[in-house]
Every structure is written in C-alpha cells, then in structure tokens.
Design a protein around this motif. Structure first.
Motif, PDB file in Angstrom:
ATOM      1  N   LEU A  26      33.713  45.164  54.817  1.00 20.66           N
ATOM      2  CA  LEU A  26      34.450  44.241  54.028  1.00 20.66           C
ATOM      3  C   LEU A  26      33.703  43.803  52.695  1.00 20.66           C
ATOM      4  O   LEU A  26      34.533  43.491  51.535  1.00 20.66           O
ATOM      5  CB  LEU A  26      34.486  42.882  54.941  1.00 20.66           C
ATOM      6  CG  LEU A  26      35.575  43.214  56.015  1.00 20.66           C
ATOM      7  CD1 LEU A  26      35.756  41.921  57.220  1.00 20.66           C
ATOM      8  CD2 LEU A  26      37.020  43.386  55.525  1.00 20.66           C
ATOM      9  N   GLY A  27      32.409  43.729  52.679  1.00 22.14           N
ATOM     10  CA  GLY A  27      31.873  43.280  51.300  1.00 22.14           C
ATOM     11  C   GLY A  27      32.128  44.688  50.140  1.00 22.14           C
ATOM     12  O   GLY A  27      32.362  44.134  49.181  1.00 22.14           O
ATOM     13  N   MET A  28      32.162  45.889  50.826  1.00 18.21           N
ATOM     14  CA  MET A  28      32.449  46.852  49.776  1.00 18.21           C
ATOM     15  C   MET A  28      33.743  46.697  49.340  1.00 18.21           C
ATOM     16  O   MET A  28      34.112  46.887  48.015  1.00 18.21           O
ATOM     17  CB  MET A  28      32.364  48.387  50.513  1.00 18.21           C
ATOM     18  CG  MET A  28      30.847  48.734  50.645  1.00 18.21           C
ATOM     19  SD  MET A  28      30.967  50.197  51.543  1.00 18.21           S
ATOM     20  CE  MET A  28      29.067  50.301  51.684  1.00 18.21           C
ATOM     21  N   ALA A  29      34.822  46.229  50.170  1.00 13.91           N
ATOM     22  CA  ALA A  29      36.196  46.267  49.768  1.00 13.91           C
ATOM     23  C   ALA A  29      36.625  44.940  49.122  1.00 13.91           C
ATOM     24  O   ALA A  29      37.244  45.044  47.789  1.00 13.91           O
ATOM     25  CB  ALA A  29      37.305  46.070  51.148  1.00 13.91           C
ATOM     26  N   THR A  30      35.629  43.846  49.006  1.00 14.18           N
ATOM     27  CA  THR A  30      35.926  42.725  48.379  1.00 14.18           C
ATOM     28  C   THR A  30      35.026  42.989  47.225  1.00 14.18           C
ATOM     29  O   THR A  30      35.952  42.650  45.877  1.00 14.18           O
ATOM     30  CB  THR A  30      35.101  41.587  48.854  1.00 14.18           C
ATOM     31  OG1 THR A  30      35.596  41.539  50.428  1.00 14.18           O
ATOM     32  CG2 THR A  30      35.032  40.360  48.280  1.00 14.18           C
ATOM     33  N   ALA A  31      34.137  43.858  46.836  1.00 14.41           N
ATOM     34  CA  ALA A  31      33.677  44.008  45.538  1.00 14.41           C
ATOM     35  C   ALA A  31      34.767  45.060  44.807  1.00 14.41           C
ATOM     36  O   ALA A  31      34.921  44.820  43.456  1.00 14.41           O
ATOM     37  CB  ALA A  31      32.386  44.888  45.548  1.00 14.41           C
ATOM     38  N   GLY A  37      41.618  35.277  38.025  1.00 17.62           N
ATOM     39  CA  GLY A  37      41.096  36.322  39.037  1.00 17.62           C
ATOM     40  C   GLY A  37      39.783  36.223  39.183  1.00 17.62           C
ATOM     41  O   GLY A  37      39.212  36.503  40.341  1.00 17.62           O
ATOM     42  N   LEU A  38      38.817  35.862  38.150  1.00 18.92           N
ATOM     43  CA  LEU A  38      37.591  35.450  38.286  1.00 18.92           C
ATOM     44  C   LEU A  38      37.346  34.358  39.452  1.00 18.92           C
ATOM     45  O   LEU A  38      36.661  34.799  40.476  1.00 18.92           O
ATOM     46  CB  LEU A  38      36.909  35.283  37.150  1.00 18.92           C
ATOM     47  CG  LEU A  38      35.248  34.874  37.018  1.00 18.92           C
ATOM     48  CD1 LEU A  38      34.596  36.326  37.630  1.00 18.92           C
ATOM     49  CD2 LEU A  38      34.795  34.483  35.618  1.00 18.92           C
ATOM     50  N   LEU A  39      37.969  33.473  39.308  1.00 19.71           N
ATOM     51  CA  LEU A  39      37.777  32.481  40.446  1.00 19.71           C
ATOM     52  C   LEU A  39      38.318  32.750  41.692  1.00 19.71           C
ATOM     53  O   LEU A  39      37.422  32.482  42.583  1.00 19.71           O
ATOM     54  CB  LEU A  39      38.467  31.242  39.839  1.00 19.71           C
ATOM     55  CG  LEU A  39      37.930  30.541  38.761  1.00 19.71           C
ATOM     56  CD1 LEU A  39      38.689  29.272  38.370  1.00 19.71           C
ATOM     57  CD2 LEU A  39      36.548  30.162  38.822  1.00 19.71           C
ATOM     58  N   LEU A  40      39.171  33.545  41.730  1.00 17.12           N
ATOM     59  CA  LEU A  40      39.893  34.138  42.982  1.00 17.12           C
ATOM     60  C   LEU A  40      38.708  35.008  43.532  1.00 17.12           C
ATOM     61  O   LEU A  40      38.659  35.174  44.650  1.00 17.12           O
ATOM     62  CB  LEU A  40      41.328  34.785  42.921  1.00 17.12           C
ATOM     63  CG  LEU A  40      41.600  35.475  43.979  1.00 17.12           C
ATOM     64  CD1 LEU A  40      42.175  34.265  44.851  1.00 17.12           C
ATOM     65  CD2 LEU A  40      42.992  36.167  43.606  1.00 17.12           C
ATOM     66  N   ALA A  41      38.183  35.900  42.777  1.00 17.02           N
ATOM     67  CA  ALA A  41      37.153  36.856  43.342  1.00 17.02           C
ATOM     68  C   ALA A  41      35.978  36.213  43.706  1.00 17.02           C
ATOM     69  O   ALA A  41      35.486  36.734  44.895  1.00 17.02           O
ATOM     70  CB  ALA A  41      36.973  37.963  42.192  1.00 17.02           C
ATOM     71  N   LEU A  42      35.368  35.283  43.173  1.00 22.57           N
ATOM     72  CA  LEU A  42      34.232  34.627  43.635  1.00 22.57           C
ATOM     73  C   LEU A  42      34.683  33.905  44.826  1.00 22.57           C
ATOM     74  O   LEU A  42      33.719  33.966  45.728  1.00 22.57           O
ATOM     75  CB  LEU A  42      33.923  33.556  42.193  1.00 22.57           C
ATOM     76  CG  LEU A  42      33.218  34.415  41.284  1.00 22.57           C
ATOM     77  CD1 LEU A  42      32.797  33.382  39.992  1.00 22.57           C
ATOM     78  CD2 LEU A  42      31.931  35.128  41.912  1.00 22.57           C
ATOM     79  N   ALA A  43      35.650  33.155  44.966  1.00 26.84           N
ATOM     80  CA  ALA A  43      35.989  32.481  46.227  1.00 26.84           C
ATOM     81  C   ALA A  43      36.134  33.411  47.265  1.00 26.84           C
ATOM     82  O   ALA A  43      35.653  33.201  48.390  1.00 26.84           O
ATOM     83  CB  ALA A  43      37.376  31.810  45.843  1.00 26.84           C
ATOM     84  N   ALA A  44      36.607  34.538  47.192  1.00 24.64           N
ATOM     85  CA  ALA A  44      36.603  35.648  48.133  1.00 24.64           C
ATOM     86  C   ALA A  44      35.441  36.171  48.558  1.00 24.64           C
ATOM     87  O   ALA A  44      35.181  36.325  49.651  1.00 24.64           O
ATOM     88  CB  ALA A  44      37.630  36.666  47.753  1.00 24.64           C
ATOM     89  N   ALA A  65      26.350  37.125  43.317  1.00 27.41           N
ATOM     90  CA  ALA A  65      24.993  37.440  43.754  1.00 27.41           C
ATOM     91  C   ALA A  65      24.282  36.028  44.488  1.00 27.41           C
ATOM     92  O   ALA A  65      23.588  35.942  45.393  1.00 27.41           O
ATOM     93  CB  ALA A  65      23.860  38.163  42.859  1.00 27.41           C
ATOM     94  N   VAL A  66      24.291  34.734  43.430  1.00 28.71           N
ATOM     95  CA  VAL A  66      23.917  33.619  43.624  1.00 28.71           C
ATOM     96  C   VAL A  66      24.427  33.095  44.879  1.00 28.71           C
ATOM     97  O   VAL A  66      23.916  32.440  45.900  1.00 28.71           O
ATOM     98  CB  VAL A  66      23.995  32.681  42.574  1.00 28.71           C
ATOM     99  CG1 VAL A  66      23.908  31.216  42.951  1.00 28.71           C
ATOM    100  CG2 VAL A  66      23.028  33.016  41.346  1.00 28.71           C
ATOM    101  N   GLY A  67      25.941  33.339  44.969  1.00 28.45           N
ATOM    102  CA  GLY A  67      26.459  32.558  46.202  1.00 28.45           C
ATOM    103  C   GLY A  67      26.143  33.277  47.438  1.00 28.45           C
ATOM    104  O   GLY A  67      26.020  32.737  48.526  1.00 28.45           O
ATOM    105  N   GLY A  68      25.778  34.735  47.149  1.00 26.65           N
ATOM    106  CA  GLY A  68      25.151  35.301  48.406  1.00 26.65           C
ATOM    107  C   GLY A  68      23.955  35.123  49.196  1.00 26.65           C
ATOM    108  O   GLY A  68      23.695  35.040  50.260  1.00 26.65           O
TER     109      GLY A  68
END
Length: 139
Positions: A29-34, A48-55, A112-115
């Motif tokens: 799922l991490g690969m698919a999310t990336a 889209g950036l905010l959506l991608a970061l939220a996901a 990366a910071v969120g992770g």
C-alpha cells in the motif's frame, strides 16, 4: 481521535501472523500510495498535493494503529520511499514521473517527515520490552 499515550500503550496487538500479513500489505500500500500521490500532486496542484500528503500520512498512522507497533508505520514508509526512488529515476525516453519542482519537493519532504513522526509516536515496542504497565507487551 488519536488517543492518549496510555490508551495507545493499552491496545492489544493482533496475533503475530496477522501482523506479518499486515506489514506486507502495508508495504504494498505504501508503494501504491507513492505512485498515486506522485500523479495527484502534479495534476491538481495544490489540492492534489494536500490530498496526496493526507493519504500518505493517513496510511502511515493507520498502519501504526492497525498493528500497534512502530513497524506498522515503518512498513508503508519503506514501500513509499522505495517506490519514489524508482519514480524519480529517469526513463530511457528521458521522462520523469516525479520531476523537480516545488510540488514534488514538498511531497517528498512532508511525506518523509510525516512518516518519521508516525513511526516515532509512543506505542508498544515490537518485542515487548518496557511496553506499557508491567512490561505487558509481548507479541
């Protein structure tokens, strides 16, 4: 919503077999999310950036809460990072899926910071040393 530290430490972990299956699923799922995030952040900037970061951050935190271990946040982070390394490499045609620009840099850095934040939240340790009251964190 996020629970207190004592509530997270009191969570009972799923059985070991279920956790291992969850780690593999979270890695994929991490690969698919990336992959999805790299397209979404560039197509619908800045939404889209905010959506991608939220996901992305939601996946990391969800993995942490699902498995009740730090590796639950680390597995999707590893998959996300490995997929982004492939997406950032140039193709033979000279194209990039994740090219340079402010959007991709913010996506890489903030993801990366969120992770890392999710992976360092207080929770049970993976091997049960010092986890919770009385060290009752065997798993």
């Amino acid at each position: 919503m996020f629970g207190s530290r004592s509530a997270r430490l009191a969570e009972t972990p799923p059985p070991r077999g279920a956790r291992i299956a969850a780690y593999v699923l979270l890695l994929v799922l991490g690969m698919a999310t990336a992959l999805a995030g790299s397209f979404a952040q560039s197509l619908w900037f800045p939404g889209g950036l905010l959506l991608a970061l939220a996901a992305t951050v939601g996946l990391f935190y969800g993995g942490l809460r699902l498995t009740t271990t730090k590796l639950g946040a680390g597995a999707p982070l590893i998959g996300w990072f490995l997929a982004l390394m492939v997406l950032m490499s140039p193709r033979p045609e000279g194209d990039f899926i994740l090219a340079s620009g402010i959007g991709p840099y913010v996506y890489l850095f903030a993801g990366a910071v969120g992770g890392v934040i999710c992976a360092t939240l207080p929770t049970r340790t993976m091997f049960g040393f010092g986890a919770g009251p009385g060290g009752a964190g065997r798993g």
